[in-house]
Design an enzyme around this catalytic site. Structure first.
Site, PDB file in Angstrom:
ATOM      1  N   ASN A  88       0.825  -1.203   0.000  1.00 51.01           N
ATOM      2  CA  ASN A  88       0.000   0.000   0.000  1.00 51.01           C
ATOM      3  C   ASN A  88       0.862   1.257   0.000  1.00 51.01           C
ATOM      4  O   ASN A  88       1.972   1.299   0.532  1.00 51.01           O
ATOM      5  CB  ASN A  88      -0.995  -0.001   1.164  1.00 51.01           C
ATOM      6  CG  ASN A  88      -0.363  -0.146   2.531  1.00 51.01           C
ATOM      7  OD1 ASN A  88       0.596  -0.890   2.718  1.00 51.01           O
ATOM      8  ND2 ASN A  88      -0.905   0.552   3.511  1.00 51.01           N
ATOM      9  N   LEU A  89       0.301   2.284  -0.618  1.00 50.95           N
ATOM     10  CA  LEU A  89       0.964   3.577  -0.758  1.00 50.95           C
ATOM     11  C   LEU A  89      -0.032   4.671  -0.443  1.00 50.95           C
ATOM     12  O   LEU A  89      -1.148   4.665  -0.959  1.00 50.95           O
ATOM     13  CB  LEU A  89       1.489   3.749  -2.190  1.00 50.95           C
ATOM     14  CG  LEU A  89       1.953   5.144  -2.600  1.00 50.95           C
ATOM     15  CD1 LEU A  89       3.243   5.525  -1.864  1.00 50.95           C
ATOM     16  CD2 LEU A  89       2.168   5.224  -4.109  1.00 50.95           C
ATOM     17  N   GLU A  90       0.363   5.605   0.408  1.00 48.16           N
ATOM     18  CA  GLU A  90      -0.456   6.771   0.733  1.00 48.16           C
ATOM     19  C   GLU A  90       0.372   8.031   0.557  1.00 48.16           C
ATOM     20  O   GLU A  90       1.574   8.027   0.842  1.00 48.16           O
ATOM     21  CB  GLU A  90      -0.951   6.668   2.182  1.00 48.16           C
ATOM     22  CG  GLU A  90      -1.802   5.430   2.454  1.00 48.16           C
ATOM     23  CD  GLU A  90      -1.876   5.040   3.923  1.00 48.16           C
ATOM     24  OE1 GLU A  90      -2.498   4.004   4.220  1.00 48.16           O
ATOM     25  OE2 GLU A  90      -1.299   5.759   4.768  1.00 48.16           O
ATOM     26  N   HIS A 101      -3.799   0.468  -3.054  1.00 46.81           N
ATOM     27  CA  HIS A 101      -3.912  -0.700  -2.190  1.00 46.81           C
ATOM     28  C   HIS A 101      -2.871  -1.736  -2.601  1.00 46.81           C
ATOM     29  O   HIS A 101      -2.414  -1.768  -3.749  1.00 46.81           O
ATOM     30  CB  HIS A 101      -5.317  -1.287  -2.276  1.00 46.81           C
ATOM     31  CG  HIS A 101      -6.383  -0.370  -1.751  1.00 46.81           C
ATOM     32  ND1 HIS A 101      -7.412  -0.809  -0.938  1.00 46.81           N
ATOM     33  CD2 HIS A 101      -6.588   0.966  -1.909  1.00 46.81           C
ATOM     34  CE1 HIS A 101      -8.209   0.211  -0.626  1.00 46.81           C
ATOM     35  NE2 HIS A 101      -7.724   1.298  -1.208  1.00 46.81           N
ATOM     36  N   GLU A 103      -3.010  -4.912  -3.184  1.00 39.63           N
ATOM     37  CA  GLU A 103      -3.393  -5.789  -4.287  1.00 39.63           C
ATOM     38  C   GLU A 103      -3.273  -5.058  -5.622  1.00 39.63           C
ATOM     39  O   GLU A 103      -2.811  -5.641  -6.618  1.00 39.63           O
ATOM     40  CB  GLU A 103      -4.833  -6.288  -4.097  1.00 39.63           C
ATOM     41  CG  GLU A 103      -5.022  -7.174  -2.873  1.00 39.63           C
ATOM     42  CD  GLU A 103      -5.434  -6.406  -1.625  1.00 39.63           C
ATOM     43  OE1 GLU A 103      -6.171  -6.974  -0.805  1.00 39.63           O
ATOM     44  OE2 GLU A 103      -5.014  -5.224  -1.458  1.00 39.63           O
ATOM     45  N   CYS A 128     -10.248  -5.636   0.805  1.00 35.88           N
ATOM     46  CA  CYS A 128     -11.414  -4.781   1.006  1.00 35.88           C
ATOM     47  C   CYS A 128     -12.301  -4.848  -0.233  1.00 35.88           C
ATOM     48  O   CYS A 128     -11.930  -5.399  -1.269  1.00 35.88           O
ATOM     49  CB  CYS A 128     -10.980  -3.348   1.279  1.00 35.88           C
ATOM     50  SG  CYS A 128     -10.234  -2.534  -0.150  1.00 35.88           S
ATOM     51  N   CYS A 131     -10.693  -3.566  -3.466  1.00 30.18           N
ATOM     52  CA  CYS A 131      -9.750  -4.471  -4.121  1.00 30.18           C
ATOM     53  C   CYS A 131     -10.454  -5.674  -4.742  1.00 30.18           C
ATOM     54  O   CYS A 131     -10.036  -6.168  -5.790  1.00 30.18           O
ATOM     55  CB  CYS A 131      -8.687  -4.936  -3.135  1.00 30.18           C
ATOM     56  SG  CYS A 131      -7.543  -3.614  -2.697  1.00 30.18           S
TER      57      CYS A 131
END
Length: 296
Positions: A88-90, A101, A103, A128, A131
């Site tokens: 994951n990347l934010e 996400h 995936e 989730c 995804c």
């Protein structure tokens, strides 16, 4: 071994840790070919499913989650037998729709590497709804096997019953299918040529807003992303987020970006320029080059 893996190597079974340490060098970006995976399984006396679940801490170490501080790793196994890690990347301080996400990261890693099908997704937390819908866009998406720690392996259809997908909108060539879109553009600029190549492979059957992004760092390395649209619209993955996810896997800092190009079809029903500029300005002091091209 890269510093980002030091903290997680102790979480692995010792035989696996011993085999992985030499592989986690500066060139490792989360991809292993089918032979490497088979060799690891043999050396550790683990089944392939056990092996991939055990390697999830390595995938999670690729994450950049400054908002949630929740590290998620995923591994996509392609039809070739190769595996592709993602995380994951934010974007710090930015709207959550910019997030990638795990995936999505793993699947885009496989797509950019030329895979035309995903057989298995291994992830350290239950996918989730976002995804699940994203995976449903893929070739034979409902049949993709989902592997979770301490849970029975189930196909995506178990997690997403009564699914809505490409076929419901009469799309016969879903995401990861071989496809090529032709556009009219002549350029001697290698970065624009690279962007045009990815534009031709992008997936936008609902809006026809075919698009691609190429980011260049100060040392001349480039990182690419293609638009991956979704039948449910919101789980679509923007090319800028895909390119940033690729940079994160390569352990590159976003401040290294010194040039950014967005190329998109002039005939699309939408434009990604606003969202792309927002994401770029959140991570680097660089102006976006925006190119519109006509389909042939």
């Amino acid at each position: 071994m890269q510093d980002r893996f030091v903290h997680c190597i102790a979480q692995l079974p010792q035989p696996l840790a011993d085999q992985l340490v030499p592989l986690l060098n500066q060139d490792f970006v989360g991809h292993m070919d089918a032979q490497q995976v088979a060799d690891l399984a043999q050396a550790t006396q683990m089944s392939q499913d056990e092996l991939l679940l055990a390697m999830l801490p390595i995938a999670a170490a690729l994450a950049k989650p400054p908002i949630s501080e929740f590290y998620v790793g995923a591994i996509a196994k392609g039809a070739s037998g190769d595996i592709y890690m993602g995380a994951n990347l934010e974007l710090d301080g930015e709207a959550l729709f910019h997030s990638v996400h795990a995936e999505q990261s793993a699947i885009s890693h496989a797509w950019l590497s030329g895979e035309t099908g995903i057989e298995d997704i291994i992830v350290n937390a239950s996918p989730c709804g976002h995804c699940r819908q994203f995976m449903n866009e893929l070739v034979e998406g409902q049949a993709i096997r989902i592997h979770l720690p301490e849970q029975a392996t189930q196909p995506l259809s178990h997690y997403l019953p009564y699914a809505f997908g490409p076929a419901d909108l009469n799309i016969k060539t879903p995401l990861l299918s071989k496809q090529q879109h032709e556009f009219a553009l002549e350029s001697a600029d290698p970065m624009i040529i690279e962007a045009l190549d990815h534009l031709s492979l992008s997936y936008a059957p609902y809006s026809e807003g075919y698009a691609a992004v190429v980011l260049e760092t100060r040392d001349g390395a480039t990182f690419c992303g293609r638009y991956a649209e979704n039948a449910a619209f919101n789980p679509s993955m923007l090319p800028m987020q895909m390119a940033l996810s690729a940079m994160a896997r390569h352990n590159r800092d976003f401040s290294e970006i010194n040039r950014a190009v967005l190329i998109e079809s002039s005939q699309g029903k939408i434009s990604l320029v606003g969202a792309t500029m927002d994401a770029l300005h959140a991570v680097a002091a660089v102006e976006l080059e925006h190119i519109m091209v006509d389909p042939v």
